[in-house]
Design an enzyme around this catalytic site. Sequence first.
Site, mmCIF file in Angstrom:
data_model
loop_
_atom_site.group_PDB
_atom_site.id
_atom_site.type_symbol
_atom_site.label_atom_id
_atom_site.label_comp_id
_atom_site.label_asym_id
_atom_site.label_seq_id
_atom_site.Cartn_x
_atom_site.Cartn_y
_atom_site.Cartn_z
ATOM 1 N N LYS A 28 -22.992 3.622 24.328
ATOM 2 C CA LYS A 28 -21.491 2.986 23.831
ATOM 3 C C LYS A 28 -21.547 1.228 24.473
ATOM 4 O O LYS A 28 -21.420 0.528 26.525
ATOM 5 C CB LYS A 28 -20.264 3.139 24.166
ATOM 6 C CG LYS A 28 -19.796 4.014 23.218
ATOM 7 C CD LYS A 28 -18.164 4.296 22.827
ATOM 8 C CE LYS A 28 -17.579 5.611 22.201
ATOM 9 N NZ LYS A 28 -17.779 4.924 20.947
ATOM 10 N N SER B 7 -17.235 -2.516 22.347
ATOM 11 C CA SER B 7 -16.922 -0.596 21.925
ATOM 12 C C SER B 7 -16.249 0.358 22.417
ATOM 13 O O SER B 7 -14.889 1.147 21.833
ATOM 14 C CB SER B 7 -18.224 0.172 21.905
ATOM 15 O OG SER B 7 -17.850 1.526 20.825
ATOM 16 N N LYS C 117 -18.234 19.861 7.426
ATOM 17 C CA LYS C 117 -16.639 18.687 7.270
ATOM 18 C C LYS C 117 -17.278 18.792 6.067
ATOM 19 O O LYS C 117 -17.813 18.847 5.107
ATOM 20 C CB LYS C 117 -17.177 17.463 8.014
ATOM 21 C CG LYS C 117 -17.658 17.786 9.651
ATOM 22 C CD LYS C 117 -17.351 15.926 9.693
ATOM 23 C CE LYS C 117 -17.109 16.322 11.823
ATOM 24 N NZ LYS C 117 -17.284 15.106 11.783
ATOM 25 N N HIS D 102 -22.841 19.435 17.633
ATOM 26 C CA HIS D 102 -22.437 18.698 18.508
ATOM 27 C C HIS D 102 -22.389 19.307 19.397
ATOM 28 O O HIS D 102 -21.427 20.259 19.557
ATOM 29 C CB HIS D 102 -20.985 17.758 17.669
ATOM 30 C CG HIS D 102 -21.302 16.947 16.962
ATOM 31 N ND1 HIS D 102 -20.364 16.157 16.416
ATOM 32 C CD2 HIS D 102 -21.692 16.407 16.169
ATOM 33 C CE1 HIS D 102 -20.946 15.085 15.555
ATOM 34 N NE2 HIS D 102 -21.398 15.525 14.693
ATOM 35 N N GLU E 102 -22.621 12.673 24.816
ATOM 36 C CA GLU E 102 -22.690 13.856 23.321
ATOM 37 C C GLU E 102 -24.233 14.148 23.358
ATOM 38 O O GLU E 102 -24.987 12.952 22.591
ATOM 39 C CB GLU E 102 -21.345 13.024 22.605
ATOM 40 C CG GLU E 102 -21.270 13.696 21.184
ATOM 41 C CD GLU E 102 -20.613 12.626 20.613
ATOM 42 O OE1 GLU E 102 -19.473 13.008 20.032
ATOM 43 O OE2 GLU E 102 -21.379 11.727 20.034
#
Length: 213
Positions: free
Chosen positions: A60, A64, A127, A135, A154
């Site tokens: 990031k 962000s 989802k 994940h 992650e």
Amino acid sequence: MKWTDQSLKNPLGEQEGFKLFHREYDDAIQTVNTRLEILVNDFQVRNDYSPIHHIDKRLKTPESIEEKLVRLNCEVSVPSARENIRDIAGLRVICNFIEDVYAVADMLTSQDDIELVSFKDYIKNPKPNGYRSLHLALNVPVYHIDSKVITPVEVQVRTVAMDFWASLERQLRYKQNNEGKISEKTNIELKACAEVSAKLDERMQKIFDEVKK
């Protein structure tokens, strides 16, 4: 984006200690990537086959990170970012087949110095929009000259087909800055495509299993 007064006066990227903080996450990405390369090399020697198609890495940006802190109504600071954001460092591991996804996840999380914080299986439980992936939220040791820092990373693990759908779905959903707002008809079509993709993954896995025999 509406920034806080603190953010305007002292952007996160210019705060004292940010460069060191940001580098820790970059080092964590490199650590996980190296671990995966070693594991896959070992797997390939044993099985004459590589389960990973490719790996995408993402760190990031200061902007962000700052934007997410503002969205979370958190203080825009290095300590706040360390405490409240777990996805500063991320890897997306693209595998060939469904079986490979779980094999890679098992190999990585079986290492005794990597802590598995959470495991979300969106393959067995997609989802609502049809998104499928594993994940993994990990705590990874990063070794420096005089210290060891435990850093969150992650890791998303998915097949080529899952990645193809997810990439195009995101592009269509956020096309022309519509902030993800699309028609119900488009939502239905995208979910139908996700189901077709899932069936394709299943068929390709069966073909691969037959070839192995």
